[in-house]
Design an enzyme around this catalytic site. Structure first.
Site, PDB file in Angstrom:
ATOM      1  N   ASP A  66       0.832  -1.194   0.000  1.00  0.00           N
ATOM      2  CA  ASP A  66       0.000   0.000   0.000  1.00  0.00           C
ATOM      3  C   ASP A  66       0.872   1.251   0.000  1.00  0.00           C
ATOM      4  O   ASP A  66       1.886   1.322   0.701  1.00  0.00           O
ATOM      5  CB  ASP A  66      -0.906  -0.026   1.236  1.00  0.00           C
ATOM      6  CG  ASP A  66      -1.923   1.096   1.224  1.00  0.00           C
ATOM      7  OD1 ASP A  66      -2.675   1.202   0.241  1.00  0.00           O
ATOM      8  OD2 ASP A  66      -1.955   1.874   2.197  1.00  0.00           O
ATOM      9  N   GLU A  72       1.058  -0.806  -5.131  1.00  0.00           N
ATOM     10  CA  GLU A  72      -0.100   0.106  -5.205  1.00  0.00           C
ATOM     11  C   GLU A  72       0.459   1.452  -5.655  1.00  0.00           C
ATOM     12  O   GLU A  72       0.863   2.274  -4.846  1.00  0.00           O
ATOM     13  CB  GLU A  72      -0.797   0.187  -3.846  1.00  0.00           C
ATOM     14  CG  GLU A  72      -2.105   0.994  -3.874  1.00  0.00           C
ATOM     15  CD  GLU A  72      -1.898   2.466  -3.608  1.00  0.00           C
ATOM     16  OE1 GLU A  72      -2.013   3.252  -4.581  1.00  0.00           O
ATOM     17  OE2 GLU A  72      -1.606   2.831  -2.449  1.00  0.00           O
ATOM     18  N   ASP A 119     -11.356   1.716  -1.996  1.00  0.00           N
ATOM     19  CA  ASP A 119     -11.370   3.170  -1.797  1.00  0.00           C
ATOM     20  C   ASP A 119     -12.279   3.892  -2.790  1.00  0.00           C
ATOM     21  O   ASP A 119     -12.540   5.081  -2.631  1.00  0.00           O
ATOM     22  CB  ASP A 119      -9.954   3.739  -1.932  1.00  0.00           C
ATOM     23  CG  ASP A 119      -9.124   3.542  -0.672  1.00  0.00           C
ATOM     24  OD1 ASP A 119      -9.711   3.433   0.420  1.00  0.00           O
ATOM     25  OD2 ASP A 119      -7.887   3.498  -0.779  1.00  0.00           O
TER      26      ASP A 119
END
Length: 492
Positions: free
Chosen positions: A291, A338, A393
């Site tokens: 992430d 990511e 998200d």
């Protein structure tokens, strides 16, 4: 080429699994979900971080990088082990959305009852403690102290407990060992249950994609035990904090409130911490999504007292040296980068130097109707990437589609050479037929759900992470469509 085999999968956090106890768990319904994936030719199951949650119940603000979330423990499994009696379960609540406060109160009451019936001399338990002592002892002490301080963050505890190696902490460990034992117990049960889930997935050809946040929570065992690794003031408040500048999601940026690593002066200890994190994570999952990958190249540094992220500055991250060190110690690792947000050429170079697959989001592909070079358009993909319609998200695709202009809608229809108005089918086809090695879809999109079923709205701290589904609401024709596309596009 891609380091991962071509396949398709579903993004669904375990908390979203149906159960009778207010939150998804590691029980039979999760097995049922994995069977659903297998029966429909899916090879990947992607999850969010599975640590114990703190502020805002966010999986990205975990109380530990190593511990599992006790709220995911299956109560039915505890009954099967005779650790609790089903006759004592007079409260069940199969609610549509998770009420975290209610779930925590209920589940910890059950877990404490189970711990009283547990044989702490169990050799498997003792072996677990020994194997995981490097993180377990500190975590369980932290949790017991947190409970003793009415769940306050560690930097607001009585000052004599803020130093983990103080004589006061040692005295607490001796006097309240039974409170520490309870947290050892919950971790043992979590790891036992998770290992069964992972083995079931492996035996049915399903790889689990985990999620490893770059930053840790300020209120966490990680920071309490390793304070020198982070930029903290003398009173343990944040000297600097993590976030991102103004972007697609927020005009004032996102302020995450995580402490920043002191890479320059503590890189050796930070590297060791990361080695432990990665090794532990890969015992739980098969592939790791890194992430906020761009933070390894450069990160947005915001003053600790700021209330928004506007006045941050970019600071250099550890870059290639970090990943060379990790590779030297652990070998070539199964990472997904990511690489979303404000991405520079140096971030791309870092990603490509180690051949990490990046992420492609179809929601971002059609914002400019004249830009055929948009990297999120499927014709621009290389095989070494993972394609999503949207992630946890993003808004659900039904919600997103309803907010698009007619110009963008026509752009999508023209690009896909489609006359139908079923945006999910269009995007499923675009993703599945693309060169991307892996295609991942949220269950909300497969189910054709609207904005009210969104998992997270970045930049907000309330009302997130609460969504759950019910098997009776899942149209099997939609899963059959996904299966057909998976097979047709050689992803099975």
């Amino acid at each position: 080429m891609s380091r991962f085999s071509r396949g398709s999968g579903i993004l669904l956090h375990p908390t979203s699994i149906p159960s009778e106890y207010g939150i998804g768990d590691l029980g039979e319904n999760l097995i049922k979900f994995l069977e659903l994936l297998k029966d429909n030719a899916q090879k990947y199951w992607q999850i969010l971080p599975i640590g114990p949650t703190g502020y805002g119940d966010s999986p990205y603000q975990s109380l530990s990088s190593f511990a599992g979330n006790p709220l995911l423990i299956s109560i039915d499994d505890l009954i099967a082990q005779n650790l609790i009696s089903s006759s004592n379960l007079n409260e069940k609540f199969n609610t549509r959305y998770i009420n975290f406060a209610k779930v925590k109160k209920f589940k910890f009451k059950i877990l404490k009852e189970a711990s009283r019936n547990f044989d702490y001399s169990n050799p498997n338990f003792q072996a677990f403690k020994k194997t995981n002592n490097d993180w377990l002892s500190g975590y369980s002490t932290y949790m017991a102290l947190k409970e003793a301080h009415s769940e306050l963050p560690w930097y607001l505890w009585d000052s004599k407990y803020r130093d983990p190696v103080s004589s006061s902490v040692s005295k607490f460990q001796n006097e309240f060992s039974f409170k520490i034992d309870f947290h050892d117990f919950t971790q043992y049960i979590f790891y036992e249950q998770w290992s069964k889930i992972k083995m079931y997935a492996k035996n049915h050809g399903i790889s689990i994609i985990g999620d490893l946040p770059i930053f840790v929570a300020h209120d966490s065992a990680d920071v309490w035990l390793n304070q020198s690794l982070y930029f903290l003031n003398s009173d343990r408040t944040l000297k600097y904090q993590a976030g991102v500048p103004p972007d697609y999601f927020s005009s004032t940026g996102q302020l995450w409130g995580n402490p920043l690593y002191n890479w320059e002066f503590e890189y050796v200890k930070i590297y060791d911490f990361w080695l432990s994190r990665i090794k532990n994570s890969l015992n739980l999952v098969d592939i790791l999504r890194l992430d906020h990958f761009r933070g390894f190249d450069a990160y947005w540094c915001v003053p600790g007292k700021d209330q928004n992220a506007i006045n941050g500055t970019w600071k250099k991250g550890p870059g290639r040296d970090f990943f060379h060190h990790i590779n030297d110690k652990l070998g070539d690792l199964p990472f997904i980068a990511e690489d979303l947000g404000f991405i520079t050429e140096s971030v791309k170079e870092l990603r490509d130097n180690f051949q990490f697959p990046g992420m492609k989001i179809l929601h971002y592909a059609f914002s400019d109707t004249q830009d055929s070079k948009n990297e999120f358009l499927p014709h621009n993909y290389s095989p070494n990437c993972v394609v999503y319609i949207g992630t946890h998200d993003n808004d659900t695709t039904i919600g997103w589609w309803g907010n698009q202009s007619e110009e963008i809608k026509n752009h999508v229809l023209n690009y896909s050479n489609s006359t139908q108005n079923d945006i999910i089918s269009i995007f499923l086809e675009l993703a599945s037929s693309s060169k991307a090695a892996i295609s991942i879809f949220t269950l909300q999109d497969i189910m054709r759900l609207d904005t009210t079923h969104r998992m997270n709205l970045p930049g907000t701290s309330e009302g997130n992470w609460q969504w759950r589904f019910k098997f009776e609401d899942l149209n099997l024709d939609y899963m059959a469509q996904l299966k057909q596309l998976t097979i047709e596009n050689k992803r099975s």
